[in-house]
Design a protein around this motif. Structure first.
Motif, PDB file in Angstrom:
ATOM      1  N   ILE A 109      -1.846   6.120   0.845  1.00  0.00           N
ATOM      2  CA  ILE A 109      -2.091   4.686   1.053  1.00  0.00           C
ATOM      3  C   ILE A 109      -2.428   4.094  -0.303  1.00  0.00           C
ATOM      4  O   ILE A 109      -3.304   4.605  -1.001  1.00  0.00           O
ATOM      5  CB  ILE A 109      -3.274   4.432   2.002  1.00  0.00           C
ATOM      6  CG1 ILE A 109      -3.067   5.114   3.351  1.00  0.00           C
ATOM      7  CG2 ILE A 109      -3.500   2.920   2.179  1.00  0.00           C
ATOM      8  CD1 ILE A 109      -4.299   5.050   4.244  1.00  0.00           C
ATOM      9  N   ASP A 110      -1.752   3.029  -0.671  1.00  0.00           N
ATOM     10  CA  ASP A 110      -2.024   2.363  -1.945  1.00  0.00           C
ATOM     11  C   ASP A 110      -2.365   0.901  -1.693  1.00  0.00           C
ATOM     12  O   ASP A 110      -1.602   0.179  -1.054  1.00  0.00           O
ATOM     13  CB  ASP A 110      -0.826   2.464  -2.885  1.00  0.00           C
ATOM     14  CG  ASP A 110      -1.138   1.827  -4.217  1.00  0.00           C
ATOM     15  OD1 ASP A 110      -2.030   2.332  -4.917  1.00  0.00           O
ATOM     16  OD2 ASP A 110      -0.511   0.802  -4.544  1.00  0.00           O
ATOM     17  N   ALA A 111      -3.526   0.465  -2.174  1.00  0.00           N
ATOM     18  CA  ALA A 111      -3.991  -0.909  -1.967  1.00  0.00           C
ATOM     19  C   ALA A 111      -3.936  -1.737  -3.251  1.00  0.00           C
ATOM     20  O   ALA A 111      -4.673  -2.706  -3.393  1.00  0.00           O
ATOM     21  CB  ALA A 111      -5.411  -0.888  -1.405  1.00  0.00           C
ATOM     22  N   ASP A 112      -3.072  -1.370  -4.177  1.00  0.00           N
ATOM     23  CA  ASP A 112      -2.981  -2.127  -5.425  1.00  0.00           C
ATOM     24  C   ASP A 112      -2.433  -3.537  -5.190  1.00  0.00           C
ATOM     25  O   ASP A 112      -3.049  -4.512  -5.597  1.00  0.00           O
ATOM     26  CB  ASP A 112      -2.106  -1.378  -6.426  1.00  0.00           C
ATOM     27  CG  ASP A 112      -2.051  -2.061  -7.780  1.00  0.00           C
ATOM     28  OD1 ASP A 112      -3.077  -2.621  -8.201  1.00  0.00           O
ATOM     29  OD2 ASP A 112      -0.988  -2.042  -8.424  1.00  0.00           O
ATOM     30  N   ARG A 113      -1.291  -3.661  -4.520  1.00  0.00           N
ATOM     31  CA  ARG A 113      -0.665  -4.970  -4.302  1.00  0.00           C
ATOM     32  C   ARG A 113      -1.123  -5.645  -3.016  1.00  0.00           C
ATOM     33  O   ARG A 113      -1.071  -6.862  -2.891  1.00  0.00           O
ATOM     34  CB  ARG A 113       0.855  -4.840  -4.260  1.00  0.00           C
ATOM     35  CG  ARG A 113       1.455  -4.378  -5.568  1.00  0.00           C
ATOM     36  CD  ARG A 113       2.963  -4.342  -5.524  1.00  0.00           C
ATOM     37  NE  ARG A 113       3.432  -3.574  -4.380  1.00  0.00           N
ATOM     38  CZ  ARG A 113       4.569  -3.805  -3.736  1.00  0.00           C
ATOM     39  NH1 ARG A 113       5.347  -4.775  -4.099  1.00  0.00           N
ATOM     40  NH2 ARG A 113       4.928  -3.052  -2.717  1.00  0.00           N
ATOM     41  N   ALA A 114      -1.535  -4.841  -2.039  1.00  0.00           N
ATOM     42  CA  ALA A 114      -1.939  -5.369  -0.739  1.00  0.00           C
ATOM     43  C   ALA A 114      -2.935  -4.400  -0.125  1.00  0.00           C
ATOM     44  O   ALA A 114      -2.804  -3.192  -0.288  1.00  0.00           O
ATOM     45  CB  ALA A 114      -0.726  -5.536   0.171  1.00  0.00           C
ATOM     46  N   GLY A 125      -3.487  -0.508   3.205  1.00  0.00           N
ATOM     47  CA  GLY A 125      -2.598  -0.782   2.082  1.00  0.00           C
ATOM     48  C   GLY A 125      -1.182  -0.423   2.468  1.00  0.00           C
ATOM     49  O   GLY A 125      -0.861  -0.266   3.647  1.00  0.00           O
ATOM     50  N   PHE A 126      -0.321  -0.268   1.468  1.00  0.00           N
ATOM     51  CA  PHE A 126       1.040   0.190   1.705  1.00  0.00           C
ATOM     52  C   PHE A 126       1.008   1.703   1.843  1.00  0.00           C
ATOM     53  O   PHE A 126       0.377   2.385   1.039  1.00  0.00           O
ATOM     54  CB  PHE A 126       1.955  -0.172   0.543  1.00  0.00           C
ATOM     55  CG  PHE A 126       2.330  -1.630   0.463  1.00  0.00           C
ATOM     56  CD1 PHE A 126       2.015  -2.535   1.450  1.00  0.00           C
ATOM     57  CD2 PHE A 126       3.024  -2.096  -0.636  1.00  0.00           C
ATOM     58  CE1 PHE A 126       2.371  -3.876   1.366  1.00  0.00           C
ATOM     59  CE2 PHE A 126       3.390  -3.428  -0.742  1.00  0.00           C
ATOM     60  CZ  PHE A 126       3.061  -4.310   0.255  1.00  0.00           C
ATOM     61  N   ASP A 170      -3.660 -13.110  -5.877  1.00  0.00           N
ATOM     62  CA  ASP A 170      -2.443 -12.355  -6.177  1.00  0.00           C
ATOM     63  C   ASP A 170      -2.302 -11.078  -5.341  1.00  0.00           C
ATOM     64  O   ASP A 170      -1.402 -10.281  -5.570  1.00  0.00           O
ATOM     65  CB  ASP A 170      -2.384 -12.013  -7.665  1.00  0.00           C
ATOM     66  CG  ASP A 170      -3.529 -11.124  -8.125  1.00  0.00           C
ATOM     67  OD1 ASP A 170      -4.620 -11.182  -7.512  1.00  0.00           O
ATOM     68  OD2 ASP A 170      -3.341 -10.376  -9.103  1.00  0.00           O
ATOM     69  N   LYS A 171      -3.192 -10.882  -4.359  1.00  0.00           N
ATOM     70  CA  LYS A 171      -3.143  -9.693  -3.493  1.00  0.00           C
ATOM     71  C   LYS A 171      -2.921 -10.127  -2.050  1.00  0.00           C
ATOM     72  O   LYS A 171      -3.520 -11.093  -1.581  1.00  0.00           O
ATOM     73  CB  LYS A 171      -4.444  -8.884  -3.563  1.00  0.00           C
ATOM     74  CG  LYS A 171      -4.858  -8.470  -4.958  1.00  0.00           C
ATOM     75  CD  LYS A 171      -3.876  -7.529  -5.599  1.00  0.00           C
ATOM     76  CE  LYS A 171      -4.312  -7.180  -7.006  1.00  0.00           C
ATOM     77  NZ  LYS A 171      -3.226  -6.726  -7.837  1.00  0.00           N
ATOM     78  N   THR A 172      -2.069  -9.404  -1.335  1.00  0.00           N
ATOM     79  CA  THR A 172      -1.823  -9.672   0.075  1.00  0.00           C
ATOM     80  C   THR A 172      -2.916  -9.015   0.895  1.00  0.00           C
ATOM     81  O   THR A 172      -3.229  -7.839   0.680  1.00  0.00           O
ATOM     82  CB  THR A 172      -0.444  -9.120   0.502  1.00  0.00           C
ATOM     83  OG1 THR A 172       0.554  -9.757  -0.287  1.00  0.00           O
ATOM     84  CG2 THR A 172      -0.175  -9.370   1.977  1.00  0.00           C
TER      85      THR A 172
END
Length: 173
Positions: A104-109, A80-81, A11-13
């Protein structure tokens, strides 16, 4: 298609470089591409599920050295994003300050660096740290470096900082 690191969550890019949102792009010295960049996984680290009894993140992922790493060595960038402060998700546990106004956020990707756990309850001290860096285009980035020699198979551990834990501790009633 690029191969994913072993055990990568479906579920993560997976990203090998930061993906800049439209608002964050206005803060770039060099405009990054408007697509996800997916290079090969790092050969220096292995993400895996933690099974060790007593580990505070048991059942979750951790990041481990795939080979011996020298003190002061570059390990990988934190990907991340990239968001402006105004658009960054407040509920994410995967956000790192990039510079004033950007995170930088690496929650979704993200990449393997998203699995580095805090050292508290695991080790006496962190064995890696985040340092300011620049990507291949000259844009700001964050890089993981070892603080001391890290043995093959050893978990990489950061200090998330007291502020991270203070924000997650319920206030006494």
């Amino acid at each position: 298609m690029t191969s994913l690191p072993r055990g990568w969550p479906p579920d993560k890019t997976y990203l090998s470089e930061n993906f800049w949102t439209e608002h964050a792009r206005t803060h770039c010295p060099v405009p990054p591409p408007r697509r996800y960049e997916q290079g090969p996984p790092s050969a220096l680290v292995i993400p895996r599920t933690i099974t060790q009894a007593g580990h505070p993140a048991r059942g979750q992922m951790g990041l481990y050295a795939a080979r011996n790493l020298a003190a002061g060595a570059f390990v990988l960038r934190y990907a991340g994003f990239v968001y402006t402060d105004a658009e960054c998700p407040a509920s994410s546990d995967y956000t790192m300050r990039l510079r004033p106004g950007l995170a930088i956020d690496a929650d979704r990707a993200g990449n393997e660096a998203r699995f580095i756990n805090d050292y508290r309850g695991i080790g006496l001290k962190p064995n890696v740290e985040l340092r300011d860096a620049v990507d291949a285009r000259g844009n700001p980035a964050m890089a993981v470096h070892t603080l001391r020699a890290v043995a093959k198979g050893e978990e990489l551990l950061l200090s998330y900082g007291k502020g991270f834990w203070t924000a997650r501790t319920p206030a006494a009633e």
